[in-house]
Design a protein around this motif. Sequence first.
Motif, PDB file in Angstrom:
ATOM      1  N   LEU A 191      18.394   0.409 -12.838  1.00 53.38           N
ATOM      2  CA  LEU A 191      17.398   0.153 -11.804  1.00 53.38           C
ATOM      3  C   LEU A 191      18.025  -0.555 -10.601  1.00 53.38           C
ATOM      4  N   THR A 192      18.825  -1.583 -10.859  1.00 53.60           N
ATOM      5  CA  THR A 192      19.424  -2.351  -9.759  1.00 53.60           C
ATOM      6  C   THR A 192      20.482  -1.546  -9.008  1.00 53.60           C
ATOM      7  N   LYS A 193      20.975  -0.478  -9.626  1.00 56.87           N
ATOM      8  CA  LYS A 193      21.949   0.379  -8.947  1.00 56.87           C
ATOM      9  C   LYS A 193      21.275   1.479  -8.126  1.00 56.87           C
ATOM     10  N   ASN A 194      19.985   1.700  -8.377  1.00 55.42           N
ATOM     11  CA  ASN A 194      19.269   2.804  -7.730  1.00 55.42           C
ATOM     12  C   ASN A 194      18.737   2.467  -6.347  1.00 55.42           C
ATOM     13  N   PHE A 195      18.802   1.179  -5.973  1.00 56.76           N
ATOM     14  CA  PHE A 195      18.232   0.741  -4.695  1.00 56.76           C
ATOM     15  C   PHE A 195      19.331   0.604  -3.644  1.00 56.76           C
ATOM     16  N   ALA A 196      19.046   1.091  -2.439  1.00 55.37           N
ATOM     17  CA  ALA A 196      20.010   0.976  -1.341  1.00 55.37           C
ATOM     18  C   ALA A 196      19.283   0.702  -0.037  1.00 55.37           C
ATOM     19  N   GLY A 197      19.960   0.000   0.853  1.00 53.99           N
ATOM     20  CA  GLY A 197      19.395  -0.277   2.175  1.00 53.99           C
ATOM     21  C   GLY A 197      20.467  -0.271   3.232  1.00 53.99           C
ATOM     22  N   TYR A 198      20.106   0.190   4.428  1.00 53.11           N
ATOM     23  CA  TYR A 198      21.024   0.171   5.569  1.00 53.11           C
ATOM     24  C   TYR A 198      20.380  -0.645   6.682  1.00 53.11           C
ATOM     25  N   ASP A 199      21.186  -1.336   7.447  1.00 53.49           N
ATOM     26  CA  ASP A 199      20.703  -1.961   8.677  1.00 53.49           C
ATOM     27  C   ASP A 199      21.879  -2.158   9.615  1.00 53.49           C
ATOM     28  N   ILE A 200      21.604  -1.968  10.897  1.00 54.66           N
ATOM     29  CA  ILE A 200      22.664  -2.072  11.897  1.00 54.66           C
ATOM     30  C   ILE A 200      22.988  -3.515  12.240  1.00 54.66           C
TER      31      ILE A 200
ATOM     32  N   MET B  37       0.832  -1.201   0.000  1.00 51.28           N
ATOM     33  CA  MET B  37       0.000   0.000   0.000  1.00 51.28           C
ATOM     34  C   MET B  37       0.867   1.251   0.000  1.00 51.28           C
ATOM     35  N   MET B  38       1.885   1.281   0.852  1.00 55.90           N
ATOM     36  CA  MET B  38       2.762   2.440   0.932  1.00 55.90           C
ATOM     37  C   MET B  38       3.503   2.670  -0.386  1.00 55.90           C
ATOM     38  N   VAL B  39       3.948   1.583  -0.993  1.00 55.56           N
ATOM     39  CA  VAL B  39       4.659   1.695  -2.270  1.00 55.56           C
ATOM     40  C   VAL B  39       3.720   2.208  -3.360  1.00 55.56           C
ATOM     41  N   GLU B  40       2.489   1.688  -3.369  1.00 53.99           N
ATOM     42  CA  GLU B  40       1.514   2.114  -4.373  1.00 53.99           C
ATOM     43  C   GLU B  40       1.234   3.609  -4.243  1.00 53.99           C
ATOM     44  N   ILE B  41       1.148   4.108  -3.021  1.00 53.35           N
ATOM     45  CA  ILE B  41       0.876   5.527  -2.805  1.00 53.35           C
ATOM     46  C   ILE B  41       2.064   6.387  -3.232  1.00 53.35           C
ATOM     47  N   ILE B  42       3.267   5.984  -2.866  1.00 51.55           N
ATOM     48  CA  ILE B  42       4.460   6.775  -3.194  1.00 51.55           C
ATOM     49  C   ILE B  42       4.807   6.683  -4.682  1.00 51.55           C
ATOM     50  N   ASP B  43       4.505   5.526  -5.295  1.00 48.96           N
ATOM     51  CA  ASP B  43       4.648   5.343  -6.747  1.00 48.96           C
ATOM     52  C   ASP B  43       6.069   5.639  -7.242  1.00 48.96           C
ATOM     53  N   PRO B  44       7.068   4.848  -6.809  1.00 52.52           N
ATOM     54  CA  PRO B  44       8.445   5.069  -7.278  1.00 52.52           C
ATOM     55  C   PRO B  44       8.582   4.814  -8.781  1.00 52.52           C
ATOM     56  N   LYS B  45       9.485   5.554  -9.435  1.00 59.08           N
ATOM     57  CA  LYS B  45       9.687   5.467 -10.877  1.00 59.08           C
ATOM     58  C   LYS B  45      11.019   4.778 -11.196  1.00 59.08           C
ATOM     59  N   LYS B  46      11.155   4.346 -12.462  1.00 55.91           N
ATOM     60  CA  LYS B  46      12.312   3.553 -12.860  1.00 55.91           C
ATOM     61  C   LYS B  46      13.630   4.307 -12.775  1.00 55.91           C
ATOM     62  N   ASN B  47      13.568   5.636 -12.865  1.00 59.63           N
ATOM     63  CA  ASN B  47      14.799   6.423 -12.858  1.00 59.63           C
ATOM     64  C   ASN B  47      15.098   7.043 -11.498  1.00 59.63           C
ATOM     65  N   GLU B  48      14.327   6.670 -10.462  1.00 59.18           N
ATOM     66  CA  GLU B  48      14.502   7.284  -9.148  1.00 59.18           C
ATOM     67  C   GLU B  48      15.360   6.415  -8.234  1.00 59.18           C
ATOM     68  N   THR B  49      16.107   7.080  -7.354  1.00 58.40           N
ATOM     69  CA  THR B  49      16.886   6.373  -6.341  1.00 58.40           C
ATOM     70  C   THR B  49      15.999   6.114  -5.127  1.00 58.40           C
ATOM     71  N   ILE B  50      16.169   4.938  -4.524  1.00 57.31           N
ATOM     72  CA  ILE B  50      15.262   4.486  -3.465  1.00 57.31           C
ATOM     73  C   ILE B  50      16.074   3.942  -2.294  1.00 57.31           C
ATOM     74  N   LEU B  51      15.701   4.352  -1.081  1.00 55.36           N
ATOM     75  CA  LEU B  51      16.417   3.939   0.126  1.00 55.36           C
ATOM     76  C   LEU B  51      15.446   3.440   1.185  1.00 55.36           C
ATOM     77  N   ASP B  52      15.898   2.413   1.916  1.00 51.30           N
ATOM     78  CA  ASP B  52      15.268   2.041   3.188  1.00 51.30           C
ATOM     79  C   ASP B  52      16.383   2.078   4.228  1.00 51.30           C
ATOM     80  N   PRO B  53      16.375   3.061   5.137  1.00 51.81           N
ATOM     81  CA  PRO B  53      17.480   3.215   6.091  1.00 51.81           C
ATOM     82  C   PRO B  53      17.429   2.262   7.279  1.00 51.81           C
TER      83      PRO B  53
END
Length: 817
Positions: A216-225, A164-180
Amino acid sequence: MLTFDVKRKINTLRDILVGKVPDPKAQVEQITIALIYKFMDDMDIEGLEFGGTRQFFTGEYEKYAWTEIMKPENSGQQRAFLYAEGIEKMATNPNLPQLFRDIFRGAYIPYRDPDALNMFLKEVSDFSYDNSEDLGNAFEYLLSIMGSQGDAGQFRTPRHIIDMMVEIIDPKKNETILDPACGTAGFLISAYRHILAQNKDEDGKSTLTADDRKRLTKNFAGYDISPDMVRLSRVNMYLHHFTKPKISEYDTLTSEEKWDDCYDVILANPPFMTPKGGIMPHSRYRVKAKRSEVLFVDYIAEHLNPTGRAAIIVPEGIVFQSANAYKELRKYLVDDGLLYAVISLPVGIFNPYSGVKTSILLIDKSFARLKDEILFVKLNNDGFDLGAQRREIEGSEIPEIIRIIQKYHADLEPQTADNDILHHPLVTIASKERVAEQDYILVGERYKVDKSLDSTYPVVPLSDICEINAENKNPTLAFGDDEFIYIDISSVENGTGKVDFSNKIKGTDAPSRAKRAVKKGDILFSTVRPNLKAYGYVEREDCDCCVASTGFAVISAKSMVLSKYVYYMLYSEPVQTQLSSMMGKGAYPSVNQKDVSQIQIPLPSLSIQEDFVAELDSYQKIIDGARQIVENYKPSIPISSSWEVIPLLNLCENLDSKRIPITSSDRETGDVPYYGASGIVDYVKDYIFDEPLLLISEDGANLLARSTPIAFSISGKTWVNNHAHVLKFNNIYTQRFVEFYINQVDISQYITGAAQPKLSQANLNKICIPCPNIEVQEEIVRAIESVIHIVEQNKRLIAIFEQKMADKISEIWGEKQ
């Protein structure tokens, strides 16, 4: 798509491990390592079949290949040894990509039972995958059953909420995306799938070019402790075609290494819990705080690009707490044009891991600056019930929530004029100016108050017509060694207003909370969990010897209002709505004296108040009388010494052997009652009994407490688990006679176990029943049932007059019935 067979195999693997590896996260890691291990060998075999060579298991590592380990000539002990040794050597295997070496670093088998490990390996061998997408789906299912990371304040986000959250935010193919705080990368995978789905032609074929996919595969990033979460996240990303996933082991809140990295889209459900002593962040945060939930929201807001968007799950403290850091954060989000909407989520959405109340903050740095208002949307039904098992139900509001927010987001005017949105039952809209006046509290109900206060009479705050906590009294000075009546929170019965004046203590022994002076006609309004309606009306004449707890606001009516009128109005739905917007959402939500003084009620003339009170008092007397009957009647059989005493074993047939317990996760929802020790615990699709039966509790504290009947008759299609004995009688009157008798006598001598009381079948059979002839049994049962019928009529009478009271109160508010 995940197949039933694969799901069954994963469950089997967990069943094998559960006795050796009880921690769900450790089970996931063991299964993950094994599947990856076999998957590498599958790729090697595929290479050989196409005329190539092994890629992973070559040279000195070839003996550790899955196919080598599982050769039929190897004993179970040999397989266990090779696999355990191979797991530990993979971290140094130069033939593996760095990602795989990282996955195996520190991996080991935490048990040394060759039989269990051999069973585990054989089950893994049955997995067959045509491509990594199938493995990815299986891995996601594995993660979905992993459970809670509650010690760190982390809870797995339900997949449908992520989507639901992803559908609302509607990320695009050329955008950088993070989950911190990426955990297992659920948000990143959902965003990736969303982009794939949005880039297909009419035939369902992808329109993404090779360059698009690479970028696309380079635009995604995630952090976790957590290194464990990083490992699982990397595997999840790899299995979804991210050959070099950008998942970093990184302390988002205290490290500065990545501080200058900003993104177009940020999606997160960050940890809610702060370590003991707080967090020691660096000085670059805008909001000075040590609470993790505050710092995470600040971090996300500050790491969006100029046109960036974000969706963040936050605990309720963020939206309403009055501490400086929380208020400063909310002010920043509203005044700086970041926040445009808040979605209130149901309390049980994280069940069974946590009952924490949460909301979703929606940020858009371009759109929010255009708006003079904040959109509040309340999600009541997410498609699952709010019990521990979260069973799927009809009526999900998620599609409507998405539609509303997307429609609102398309309106670039400062204030929306769309009636579909303005009058939608799930929506509240408040101007930013009004939000600022309310300390930037982001609770939609707070801004609905005006809608509910539509009365034909003037609506006034209690501070205009009542005094709140007008007088305090020091019990030590007032009473010394003499006793006084202390009214604490437990002295007022929830929902009825009855006040217990029996709690007497010496003035010198008074607790520090004993401070409120009380007089006849005062209202004792519980400020802790006021939603429980512990509101007492003081009828007592002599109140000089009474002191109430500071847990109450003592409301004293002024001359223009009747105290009893105020008391009744406090129960009204509009007042409860006002209270819900004032109190916090924790385990003990509360209001303060200022909140109570701001409660608004209609103020009709004194003559109307008098008529209103007289009518409601007459209804209340009927309710009290009926309640006396309901609460005090207990069926009782007068026992005659002339009756034959017969062991229960000889009166009925025991059907305990036909009981079948079903774990909650395996129950298929239906209309058939599923009974346990104290009654119906669920409804299932099938049945095992279809006849009149008597159930008697087999275990549980109620065997000794007897707060509810331990014997109860059932009939029709039913299912019974192994917590209730099942007895079949040849005569229904004998069955009912035994039911009434068991419920009236003390059977504690037959109960064993202190921590977990139990009535075994052997001890049940020893219970002896004094039995008259069948004609007398029928006469006794009919007499009791006729009284029970009267009791049921009184229950109905209570419901009728409670509704009459509610209707009369609504009439004062001007609501049509």
